[in-house]
Motif scaffolding. Sequence first.
Motif, PDB file in Angstrom:
ATOM      1  N   GLN A 130       8.405   8.788  15.681  1.00 16.25           N
ATOM      2  CA  GLN A 130       7.491   7.723  15.253  1.00 16.25           C
ATOM      3  C   GLN A 130       7.965   6.999  13.999  1.00 16.25           C
ATOM      4  N   ARG A 131       9.122   7.413  13.453  1.00 17.07           N
ATOM      5  CA  ARG A 131       9.636   6.838  12.212  1.00 17.07           C
ATOM      6  C   ARG A 131       8.631   6.971  11.059  1.00 17.07           C
ATOM      7  N   ASP A 132       7.915   8.083  11.054  1.00 15.72           N
ATOM      8  CA  ASP A 132       6.930   8.331  10.001  1.00 15.72           C
ATOM      9  C   ASP A 132       7.654   8.959   8.807  1.00 15.72           C
ATOM     10  N   PHE A 133       8.216   8.123   7.943  1.00 16.86           N
ATOM     11  CA  PHE A 133       9.117   8.582   6.902  1.00 16.86           C
ATOM     12  C   PHE A 133       8.436   9.476   5.872  1.00 16.86           C
ATOM     13  N   GLN A 134       7.198   9.216   5.583  1.00 21.41           N
ATOM     14  CA  GLN A 134       6.496  10.056   4.611  1.00 21.41           C
ATOM     15  C   GLN A 134       6.424  11.499   5.113  1.00 21.41           C
TER      16      GLN A 134
ATOM     17  N   ALA B 270       0.816  -1.211   0.000  1.00 25.59           N
ATOM     18  CA  ALA B 270       0.000   0.000   0.000  1.00 25.59           C
ATOM     19  C   ALA B 270       0.847   1.257   0.000  1.00 25.59           C
ATOM     20  N   HIS B 271       2.011   1.217   0.663  1.00 26.49           N
ATOM     21  CA  HIS B 271       2.869   2.393   0.759  1.00 26.49           C
ATOM     22  C   HIS B 271       4.074   2.336  -0.170  1.00 26.49           C
TER      23      HIS B 271
ATOM     24  N   SER C 159       0.792  10.107   5.476  1.00 27.99           N
ATOM     25  CA  SER C 159       1.346   9.542   6.704  1.00 27.99           C
ATOM     26  C   SER C 159       0.798   8.152   6.934  1.00 27.99           C
ATOM     27  N   TYR C 160       1.703   7.186   7.167  1.00 29.56           N
ATOM     28  CA  TYR C 160       1.216   5.843   7.436  1.00 29.56           C
ATOM     29  C   TYR C 160       0.894   5.634   8.910  1.00 29.56           C
ATOM     30  N   MET C 161       1.131   6.670   9.729  1.00 31.39           N
ATOM     31  CA  MET C 161       0.732   6.597  11.131  1.00 31.39           C
ATOM     32  C   MET C 161      -0.706   7.076  11.323  1.00 31.39           C
TER      33      MET C 161
END
Length: 323
Positions: free
Chosen positions: A281-285, A56-57, A82-84
């Motif tokens: 949070q390691r939210d790379f996007q 999905a990402h 954001s995947y979070m």
Amino acid sequence: MLRYIIKRLLQFIPVFLGVTLLLFFISYHMPGVDPAQMRMGERAVTPEFRAQFEAAHGFDQPWYVQYVNYLGNLVQGDLGRSYMSGRAVADTLADRYPYTLRLALVAVAIQAVLGIGAGIISAVKRRSFWDVLVTISTSLAVSVPVFWLGLILQFVFGIWLQNITGGAVYLPVTGASGSMPTWMYYILPGFTLAVVSLAYTARIMRSQLLEVSNADYVRTAKAKGCSPARILWGHKMKNALIPVVTSMGVDFGIMLSGAIFTETVFNWPGIGLLLFTAITQRDFQVIVGVTTVILFIIMFISLIVDIAYGFLDPRIRIAGGEE
């Protein structure tokens, strides 16, 4: 001047691509917990969910393919999602950036008024009490950690003075979606953000005024009988302000990019706090999207400073695009 501006704009392309490529590569190869585990937890991550999440990402593709796709989306104004939280990064930035913009405007106003004013007083009153006071104050200001100063200001104005006066003290305590009803909330974080910059501005202003005081045009103005005020504001300031404007332009670009320490200490809902939260949070996007916007802002401000530099001093104007 037009050719010079176009030349600077063309120089942005390789710099922008190089920095974003390096950022993208580092962000997606950072050690630590993987995104799927951060999203759902270690126990909740199953092989099926991991495969679905990565597909999905786009994490199942090589990083360079992800980078090309990111550039394609970026041209369309899409900074990813954001995947979070599942929310578009552009929408999050649209909500957060006004707080950073207003805070930066307050900070640069404080920097201009206090920094330039202190530098002028120090240069005009050379070797006086005021000169010594400005020198000591600026030396202390550049030595104070920003996060420590923010905590001290919150303690003094939020606890100590409030207990003494018994009155309300304005502190910028708000959530990410909170509102700022008054500009009083911007004073403490604005001063914290500007304190180091205004110290350097005062130093540059003082040194430049002292340097141009020995210039030929200043001695000519004195020989003509011009008043000290006219010599200062009509002759010295125009040339002395050139490096000051350059320094303030760079500082303003950094302020517009979000101050992580200041916004985190004051819980300020700007892009600095957003970037700090995304890193934890390691939210790379979000990391890549926010940093890309920061890079564009700094490059744009640098261009504006270069143009202003040429208008302030006709001697250094670029003719025909040649330096």
